[in-house]
Design a protein around this motif. Sequence first.
Motif, PDB file in Angstrom:
ATOM      1  N   GLY A   1       0.825  -1.207   0.000  1.00 39.86           N
ATOM      2  CA  GLY A   1       0.000   0.000   0.000  1.00 39.86           C
ATOM      3  C   GLY A   1       0.856   1.252   0.000  1.00 39.86           C
ATOM      4  N   GLU A   2       0.593   2.139  -0.932  1.00 45.63           N
ATOM      5  CA  GLU A   2       1.389   3.364  -1.047  1.00 45.63           C
ATOM      6  C   GLU A   2       1.133   4.335   0.107  1.00 45.63           C
ATOM      7  N   GLN A   3       0.026   4.144   0.833  1.00 47.32           N
ATOM      8  CA  GLN A   3      -0.287   4.988   1.990  1.00 47.32           C
ATOM      9  C   GLN A   3      -0.075   4.237   3.305  1.00 47.32           C
ATOM     10  N   ASP A   4       0.636   3.122   3.243  1.00 53.36           N
ATOM     11  CA  ASP A   4       0.889   2.330   4.448  1.00 53.36           C
ATOM     12  C   ASP A   4       1.839   3.092   5.369  1.00 53.36           C
ATOM     13  N   THR A   5       1.382   3.402   6.584  1.00 55.76           N
ATOM     14  CA  THR A   5       2.219   4.137   7.541  1.00 55.76           C
ATOM     15  C   THR A   5       2.851   3.210   8.575  1.00 55.76           C
ATOM     16  N   LEU A   6       2.573   1.903   8.496  1.00 58.90           N
ATOM     17  CA  LEU A   6       3.082   0.947   9.487  1.00 58.90           C
ATOM     18  C   LEU A   6       4.234   0.096   8.970  1.00 58.90           C
ATOM     19  N   ALA A   7       4.013  -0.564   7.845  1.00 61.72           N
ATOM     20  CA  ALA A   7       5.010  -1.519   7.331  1.00 61.72           C
ATOM     21  C   ALA A   7       5.724  -0.930   6.125  1.00 61.72           C
ATOM     22  N   HIS A   8       7.051  -1.009   6.154  1.00 64.85           N
ATOM     23  CA  HIS A   8       7.853  -0.463   5.043  1.00 64.85           C
ATOM     24  C   HIS A   8       8.915  -1.493   4.659  1.00 64.85           C
ATOM     25  N   PHE A   9       8.443  -2.656   4.222  1.00 65.45           N
ATOM     26  CA  PHE A   9       9.371  -3.767   4.034  1.00 65.45           C
ATOM     27  C   PHE A   9       9.501  -4.232   2.583  1.00 65.45           C
ATOM     28  N   GLU A  10       9.121  -3.369   1.629  1.00 63.69           N
ATOM     29  CA  GLU A  10       9.303  -3.759   0.235  1.00 63.69           C
ATOM     30  C   GLU A  10      10.780  -3.980  -0.105  1.00 63.69           C
ATOM     31  N   PRO A  11      11.718  -3.137   0.358  1.00 64.64           N
ATOM     32  CA  PRO A  11      13.135  -3.416   0.055  1.00 64.64           C
ATOM     33  C   PRO A  11      13.586  -4.781   0.579  1.00 64.64           C
ATOM     34  N   LEU A  12      13.160  -5.152   1.778  1.00 65.33           N
ATOM     35  CA  LEU A  12      13.522  -6.462   2.328  1.00 65.33           C
ATOM     36  C   LEU A  12      12.859  -7.582   1.532  1.00 65.33           C
ATOM     37  N   PHE A  13      11.612  -7.388   1.146  1.00 61.59           N
ATOM     38  CA  PHE A  13      10.921  -8.359   0.296  1.00 61.59           C
ATOM     39  C   PHE A  13      11.701  -8.597  -0.996  1.00 61.59           C
ATOM     40  N   LEU A  14      12.170  -7.505  -1.627  1.00 62.75           N
ATOM     41  CA  LEU A  14      12.856  -7.612  -2.917  1.00 62.75           C
ATOM     42  C   LEU A  14      14.260  -8.206  -2.812  1.00 62.75           C
ATOM     43  N   GLU A  15      14.767  -8.331  -1.603  1.00 65.29           N
ATOM     44  CA  GLU A  15      16.028  -9.062  -1.423  1.00 65.29           C
ATOM     45  C   GLU A  15      15.834 -10.566  -1.647  1.00 65.29           C
ATOM     46  N   HIS A  16      14.589 -11.020  -1.523  1.00 70.63           N
ATOM     47  CA  HIS A  16      14.311 -12.457  -1.602  1.00 70.63           C
ATOM     48  C   HIS A  16      13.368 -12.830  -2.739  1.00 70.63           C
ATOM     49  N   TYR A  17      12.521 -11.889  -3.175  1.00 68.07           N
ATOM     50  CA  TYR A  17      11.503 -12.179  -4.190  1.00 68.07           C
ATOM     51  C   TYR A  17      11.490 -11.078  -5.243  1.00 68.07           C
ATOM     52  N   SER A  18      10.819 -11.359  -6.360  1.00 67.74           N
ATOM     53  CA  SER A  18      10.927 -10.422  -7.485  1.00 67.74           C
ATOM     54  C   SER A  18       9.607  -9.801  -7.931  1.00 67.74           C
ATOM     55  N   ARG A  19       8.474 -10.340  -7.510  1.00 67.90           N
ATOM     56  CA  ARG A  19       7.189  -9.849  -8.015  1.00 67.90           C
ATOM     57  C   ARG A  19       6.551  -8.915  -6.991  1.00 67.90           C
ATOM     58  N   SER A  20       6.714  -7.620  -7.208  1.00 64.85           N
ATOM     59  CA  SER A  20       6.225  -6.613  -6.271  1.00 64.85           C
ATOM     60  C   SER A  20       5.211  -5.705  -6.961  1.00 64.85           C
ATOM     61  N   TYR A  21       4.083  -5.463  -6.288  1.00 64.56           N
ATOM     62  CA  TYR A  21       3.018  -4.623  -6.837  1.00 64.56           C
ATOM     63  C   TYR A  21       2.608  -3.588  -5.800  1.00 64.56           C
ATOM     64  N   HIS A  22       1.989  -2.500  -6.269  1.00 67.29           N
ATOM     65  CA  HIS A  22       1.539  -1.431  -5.378  1.00 67.29           C
ATOM     66  C   HIS A  22       0.042  -1.212  -5.541  1.00 67.29           C
ATOM     67  N   PHE A  23      -0.587  -0.706  -4.482  1.00 67.83           N
ATOM     68  CA  PHE A  23      -1.969  -0.228  -4.603  1.00 67.83           C
ATOM     69  C   PHE A  23      -2.085   1.052  -3.787  1.00 67.83           C
ATOM     70  N   PRO A  24      -3.007   1.933  -4.139  1.00 69.09           N
ATOM     71  CA  PRO A  24      -3.058   3.260  -3.511  1.00 69.09           C
ATOM     72  C   PRO A  24      -3.824   3.264  -2.199  1.00 69.09           C
ATOM     73  N   GLY A  25      -3.450   2.366  -1.283  1.00 70.36           N
ATOM     74  CA  GLY A  25      -4.163   2.276  -0.018  1.00 70.36           C
ATOM     75  C   GLY A  25      -3.228   2.210   1.161  1.00 70.36           C
ATOM     76  N   GLY A  26      -3.821   1.984   2.349  1.00 73.30           N
ATOM     77  CA  GLY A  26      -3.058   1.927   3.574  1.00 73.30           C
ATOM     78  C   GLY A  26      -2.683   0.517   3.979  1.00 73.30           C
ATOM     79  N   HIS A  27      -2.395   0.345   5.274  1.00 75.13           N
ATOM     80  CA  HIS A  27      -1.892  -0.936   5.753  1.00 75.13           C
ATOM     81  C   HIS A  27      -2.957  -2.025   5.697  1.00 75.13           C
ATOM     82  N   THR A  28      -4.154  -1.711   6.165  1.00 79.19           N
ATOM     83  CA  THR A  28      -5.251  -2.682   6.110  1.00 79.19           C
ATOM     84  C   THR A  28      -6.173  -2.297   4.968  1.00 79.19           C
TER      85      THR A  28
END
Length: 198
Positions: free
Chosen positions: A148-175
């Motif tokens: 979620g591009e408005q997620d104010t809690l979790a910011h772990f896309e860089p860590l995700f991309l260290e292990h996986y390659s398919r990353s997508y975004h949506f214009p929402g928050g954490h939940t």
Amino acid sequence: MKKIIFLHGFFASGQCVPALALREAFEGQAELLAPDLPIHPHEAVALIREMIECERPDMLIGNSCGAFYAQMIAPAVGLPALLGNPYFKMTEFLSQRIGEHQYKSPRKDGKQHFVIDETLIGEFAELEKIQFDRSCPDGKDCIWGLFGEQDTLAHFEPLFLEHYSRSYHFPGGHTPTAEEVRAWYVPLVQKMLEEYCR
């Protein structure tokens, strides 16, 4: 009919908004199972593994803490998984919230209160150390992340991309809201089912 297991976030239950929206969206196409996860992580992992063994699902979907579990388990059992706003450092999350809390959606056992303490944080710390042990190059394409591009809690896309390659975004928050689930989660789940679960 396909079968999906949804793993909810830490303060949620199997009756949370994302679970209900997914169940409604896939009615007639796939059965969505959404258990109430135990608060203790080793118990939660044991329950998820038991469900996988009994139900033989086609894929996992996790949100937040549920995505933390899905990432650990999916590669070990050979399932594709969609990780919504994964929270890979639950110890950081919990350390700021020590004390008594209430679940944000109803649980089947009727228990709505729980306590975050140092013991619980220590249990999550044990799993954090090994959470990526089963990720491997052969399976990295079948674990997808949705952030979620408005997620104010979790910011772990860089860590995700260290292990996986398919990353997508949506214009929402954490939940995600029900509308966001329908607009962003559902199409990715459909794509994953087509790609990996024929």
